[in-house]
Design a protein around this motif. Structure first.
Motif, PDB file in Angstrom:
ATOM      1  N   MET A  15       1.072  -0.794  -0.031  1.00 30.08           N
ATOM      2  CA  MET A  15       0.249  -0.654   0.397  1.00 30.08           C
ATOM      3  C   MET A  15       1.383   1.324  -0.058  1.00 30.08           C
ATOM      4  O   MET A  15       1.616   1.049   0.455  1.00 30.08           O
ATOM      5  CB  MET A  15      -0.618  -0.302   1.132  1.00 30.08           C
ATOM      6  CG  MET A  15      -1.969   1.119   1.153  1.00 30.08           C
ATOM      7  SD  MET A  15      -3.390   0.962   2.769  1.00 30.08           S
ATOM      8  CE  MET A  15      -3.945   2.303   2.589  1.00 30.08           C
ATOM      9  N   LEU A  16       0.367   1.808  -1.216  1.00 28.23           N
ATOM     10  CA  LEU A  16       1.378   3.062  -1.080  1.00 28.23           C
ATOM     11  C   LEU A  16       0.589   4.733  -0.236  1.00 28.23           C
ATOM     12  O   LEU A  16      -0.576   4.934  -0.630  1.00 28.23           O
ATOM     13  CB  LEU A  16       1.262   4.216  -2.306  1.00 28.23           C
ATOM     14  CG  LEU A  16       2.758   4.831  -2.519  1.00 28.23           C
ATOM     15  CD1 LEU A  16       4.146   4.190  -2.675  1.00 28.23           C
ATOM     16  CD2 LEU A  16       3.151   4.999  -4.120  1.00 28.23           C
ATOM     17  N   VAL A  17       1.296   5.299   0.714  1.00 27.98           N
ATOM     18  CA  VAL A  17       0.398   6.276   1.133  1.00 27.98           C
ATOM     19  C   VAL A  17       1.025   7.554   1.889  1.00 27.98           C
ATOM     20  O   VAL A  17       2.390   7.683   1.047  1.00 27.98           O
ATOM     21  CB  VAL A  17       0.554   5.587   2.965  1.00 27.98           C
ATOM     22  CG1 VAL A  17      -0.746   3.790   3.206  1.00 27.98           C
ATOM     23  CG2 VAL A  17       1.421   5.533   3.463  1.00 27.98           C
ATOM     24  N   ASP A  18       0.498   8.662   2.514  1.00 28.96           N
ATOM     25  CA  ASP A  18       0.726   9.660   2.370  1.00 28.96           C
ATOM     26  C   ASP A  18       2.747   9.438   3.072  1.00 28.96           C
ATOM     27  O   ASP A  18       3.747  10.803   2.832  1.00 28.96           O
ATOM     28  CB  ASP A  18       0.294  10.616   2.796  1.00 28.96           C
ATOM     29  CG  ASP A  18      -0.790  10.848   2.157  1.00 28.96           C
ATOM     30  OD1 ASP A  18      -1.590  10.171   1.802  1.00 28.96           O
ATOM     31  OD2 ASP A  18      -1.547  12.470   2.024  1.00 28.96           O
ATOM     32  N   GLY A  19       2.844   8.577   3.689  1.00 27.29           N
ATOM     33  CA  GLY A  19       3.830   9.314   4.979  1.00 27.29           C
ATOM     34  C   GLY A  19       4.803   8.524   3.662  1.00 27.29           C
ATOM     35  O   GLY A  19       6.297   9.112   4.061  1.00 27.29           O
TER      36      GLY A  19
END
Ligand SMILES: CC(=O)SCCNC(=O)CCNC(=O)[C@H](O)C(C)(C)COP(=O)(O)OP(=O)(O)OC[C@H]1O[C@@H](n2cnc3c(N)ncnc32)[C@H](O)[C@@H]1OP(=O)(O)O
Ligand SMILES: CCCC(=O)O
Length: 444
Positions: free
Chosen positions: A243-247
């Motif tokens: 999962m690509l997340v804002d972090g």
């Protein structure tokens, strides 16, 4: 060259969903891939259809299908992974959860699952006739291989994303094209990092070395860690995640990521599914450092673990004193899903120098407003084991981190009690004794 074929396949959403028959299984896709006009058009057919099964996940906006049939007489909603919205539906008996090990989903689709229709929101077609799946690639190519009918809804705001393979569909495989105009992308903002999240992240940070390859999971803590990495002295990091997340954006913008130490997909940020805020989606647009892959590639432990020093950081809801981890339910109430957590727990441990971290605040507040320990003698009745105790590596709370690998049951209990909230330690020691996982000579 493909424009004529495109035009010939263009229909209204109402026309496209006429292809759906009673008894069909529809792969309705995840998060930003859920098609808005097709959702509304299918809802308008509610009275004509029976026994239509929807498979979807991470529903981020209200669905017309669900609103048209609140008692589920015509449509049954099955979710691969529950968003907050789906959590309520499942708890009210209006939807069902599909237990998954996320890496296996493409194979399940190819070998086991009936899939009659795929309805998916995609990016506009390119001059070669390809529609990028956009920010989520997941299992869609496998579903399309099996489907009788493929309907794409084009969202002018869905970015075309660079990928490895199976991250797009060709017009020749599509039956109907529905033009959706500008629809934006639904956001999944993370809760702002709490002081506890920051404390937990501060225990994980020193375990990350220059050149490590990072996987971050879902929730406030992984995002807190992303920010901390961005502000650290770390360098030459890589990213291989489900999962690509804002972090991750903070880490890249701060110059911490170049992927030069990766053994697989050197230089590329590998992911299968993205959900976050506009900041993330802007970062993804035409970004050649990204490589979107199907989830059996990103999550298969044999692939992910080819990267040395793979560091996997995920959250959980509760853990028992022998190290069994529940990340998806509160007792028998489903909260989210297994997702790819176990895939990455295994992958990180199998990677040379790799480590997996299961993170949890030591307590939570229950529905009656009482503070409860998340470290428990026994799992809450009905809680689902996401990671077996044999797979768990590091466990981290705001009171410290422990490595459970190789520890006996009493050592595990002792280690976990040492990072429990101090208010619950005596009670946990008493439970450990009662459960006979605390040796008499350690009972004080
Ligand atoms: C592999 C990848 O690349 S992608 C990601 C990997 N996938 C996963 O890890 C899947 C499973 N994990 C998850 O779904 C999430 O990480 C979670 C659910 C474990 C944690 O998510 P968070 O948003 O941090 O959840 P949080 O800790 O705030 O708890 C959520 C709710 O459960 C409640 N809760 C927490 N622990 C417990 C517990 N032990 N019992 C009952 N309720 C609990 C909280 O109070 C909170 O309630 P609220 O929503 O009413 O406020
Ligand atoms: C929300 C994405 C699925 C997962 O948790 O792995």
């Amino acid at each position: 060259m493909y424009i004529e074929e495109y035009r010939n396949k263009c229909v209204s959403a109402d026309e496209a969903v006429k292809a759906v028959r009673s008894g069909d299984w529809i792969e309705f896709c995840w998060a930003a891939s859920i098609a808005c006009l097709l959702d509304e058009a299918l809802a308008r057919r509610v009275k004509e259809l029976n026994d239509v099964n929807i498979r979807a996940a991470v529903l981020l906006k209200p669905s017309a299908i669900l609103e048209s049939d609140p008692t589920g007489e015509h449509f049954t909603w099955n979710s691969w992974h529950l968003s907050g919205r789906e959590r309520k539906l499942v708890q009210n008996g209006q939807a069902y959860y599909i237990p998954i090990k996320y890496s296996e989903v493409p194979r399940w689709l190819r070998e086991n699952l009936q899939t009659d229709v795929v309805a998916i929101q995609v990016a506009p077609m390119d001059k070669h006739g390809y529609f990028s799946f956009g920010v989520t690639v997941s299992h869609y190519a496998a579903a399309i291989e099996k489907a009788r009918v493929v309907i794409v809804e084009v969202n002018e705001d869905m970015p075309s994303i660079h990928g490895g393979y199976d991250h797009m569909v060709h017009i020749s495989k599509v039956d109907y094209v529905v033009e959706g105009g500008h629809r934006g992308l639904p956001e999944l903002p993370s809760a702002p990092a709490s002081e506890i999240d920051k404390k937990i992240a501060s225990y994980v940070l020193p375990e990350i070395m220059d050149g490590a390859c990072i996987q971050l999971g879902i929730g406030g803590m992984p995002n807190a860690l992303g920010q901390m990495i961005a502000e650290s002295d770390l360098k030459d990091l890589g990213i291989h995640t489900e999962m690509l997340v804002d972090g991750f954006v903070d880490m890249v913008v701060a110059g911490k990521v170049n992927g030069t130490c990766k053994q697989l997909d050197r230089g590329r940020i590998v992911f299968s599914f993205a959900a976050g805020t506009q900041k993330l989606y802007e970062f993804m647009k035409n970004n050649p450092s990204l490589a979107a892959y199907p989830v059996d590639y990103t999550n298969h432990p044999c692939n992910a673990s080819r990267n040395d020093h793979l560091i996997s950081i995920n959250s959980c809801l509760e853990i028992d004193l022998t190290g069994q981890v529940c990340s998806e339910s509160a007792g028998s109430n489903m909260m989210s899903g297994s997702g790819g957590q176990l895939d990455f727990v295994e992958a990180a441990y199998n990677s040379k120098g790799g480590k997996s971290f299961i993170c949890l605040p030591s307590t939570y507040i229950d529905k009656q407003g009482q503070v409860k320990s998340r470290i428990k003698g026994l799992m809450t009745w009905g809680s689902v084991i996401t990671d077996t105790r044999t797979t768990v590596h590091f466990v981290v709370t705001e009171f410290g981190k422990v490595n459970l690998k190789g520890l006996s049951t009493w050592q595990r209990a002792e280690a976990l009690i040492s990072i429990a909230h101090p208010d619950f330690r005596e009670e946990l020691i008493a439970q450990a004794k009662k459960l006979r996982i605390w040796r008499q000579c350690h009972s004080g």
